[in-house]
Design a protein around this motif. Structure first.
Motif, short mmCIF file in Angstrom:
data_model
loop_
_atom_site.label_atom_id
_atom_site.label_comp_id
_atom_site.label_asym_id
_atom_site.label_seq_id
_atom_site.Cartn_x
_atom_site.Cartn_y
_atom_site.Cartn_z
N UNK A 153 0.89 -1.24 0.02
CA UNK A 153 0.07 0.04 0.06
C UNK A 153 1.00 1.34 0.03
N UNK A 154 2.14 1.09 0.76
CA UNK A 154 2.73 2.55 0.77
C UNK A 154 3.64 2.51 -0.55
N UNK A 155 3.82 1.62 -1.40
CA UNK A 155 4.43 1.63 -2.47
C UNK A 155 3.78 2.16 -3.56
N UNK A 156 2.42 2.16 -3.57
CA UNK A 156 1.42 2.89 -4.29
C UNK A 156 0.97 4.11 -3.65
N UNK A 186 -11.12 -5.53 -4.97
CA UNK A 186 -10.47 -4.14 -5.36
C UNK A 186 -8.64 -4.20 -4.97
N UNK A 187 -7.89 -4.42 -5.90
CA UNK A 187 -6.60 -4.41 -5.37
C UNK A 187 -6.14 -2.94 -5.15
N UNK A 192 -4.90 3.41 -7.58
CA UNK A 192 -3.85 4.48 -8.05
C UNK A 192 -4.69 5.64 -8.72
N UNK A 193 -5.84 5.03 -9.57
CA UNK A 193 -6.47 6.24 -10.06
C UNK A 193 -7.28 6.96 -9.10
N UNK A 194 -7.56 6.58 -7.95
CA UNK A 194 -8.47 7.50 -6.88
C UNK A 194 -7.18 8.17 -6.13
#
Length: 252
Positions: A153-156, A186-187, A192-194
């Motif tokens: 999650x942090x990488x994104x 939902x992965x 990323x778009x959000x």
């Protein structure tokens, strides 16, 4: 000398024991309101000091009515307010000591289909209570995820620690929502778009309030923070309304 079941101390003990429940019975009681709760979850909450069930000589857990009531409150505060377990424990312990404390608040105040009224109200209210920063282990425990999940999650850029390595209230809210979306398939990569949209919205708000923040008048600078809260709340409401409109979902 032992007393007969017709009266005396053993009778009282037997009656008290008959009112205690096994962990399986407690699970069935809780699942009426919390269908996703598991025995592992109950054991985890015990390990975090949220409950202290009695133990039989053989080591089996036995829960009283107060234990079940407290478990329900813990699960409700997690579900409805996205609170870290440490905050929930401190709040409930204070209540049991008879202290007058305000209910802690984090993320949404209550569940609703759109999720905008409660969240918008919190964002626009600078007096809304918040929780203290928590460390990495506390975040993992509060959201019930593993280290690898958090790293992903942090990488994104979905969850971002503060410079000192701790996390603020919003990070806990984001992590909880990411986990909940994950249960629906939902992965993190899909989010990323959000994240990009949120960054653009934040940039727009910052552009509007930046002149106020740079003003020499302290009152004007303070007004900038209030304006930021207000615009953030409006942006959240607009975003939710646009998503519902695109999906053809009506708000009740």
């Amino acid at each position: 000398m032992r007393h007969t079941p017709s009266g005396g101390a053993d009778s009282g003990t037997a009656a008290a024991d008959s009112q205690l429940m096994s962990i399986g019975t407690v699970l069935n009681v809780l699942r009426e309101e919390f269908p996703e709760v598991t025995i592992s979850k109950i054991r985890f909450l015990e390990s975090e000091g949220l409950i202290e069930p009695q133990r039989t000589p053989s080591g089996y857990r036995k829960f009283g009515a107060r234990d079940v009531e407290r478990l329900g409150r813990v699960l409700r505060m997690q579900r409805d307010h996205y609170l870290p377990l440490k905050v929930i424990r401190e709040y409930l312990d204070a209540l049991e000591r008879g202290e007058e404390v305000w209910p802690p608040s984090l993320g949404r105040q209550q569940r609703d289909v759109g999720g905008t009224e409660a969240l918008g109200g919190l964002l626009s209210d600078p007096e809304a209570p918040t929780v203290a920063r928590i460390d990495r282990d506390q975040l993992l425990g509060a959201v019930e995820i593993g280290e690898e999940q958090l790293k992903e999650w942090e990488s994104y850029g979905l969850v971002v620690p503060l410079p000192d390595g701790t996390y603020d209230a919003e990070a806990v809210t984001v992590a909880t929502l990411v986990a909940e979306l994950g249960r629906h398939g939902i992965e993190p990569r899909h989010l990323r778009v959000m994240k990009a949209a949120a960054d653009r919205e934040a940039g727009l708000v910052d552009q509007i309030v930046a002149p106020l923040r740079r003003h020499r008048n302290p009152q004007t600078r303070a007004h900038a923070e209030a304006r930021t809260q207000e615009l953030a709340g409006l942006a959240v409401k607009l975003h939710a309304a646009l998503v519902r409109s695109a999906l053809g979902v009506r708000q009740p």
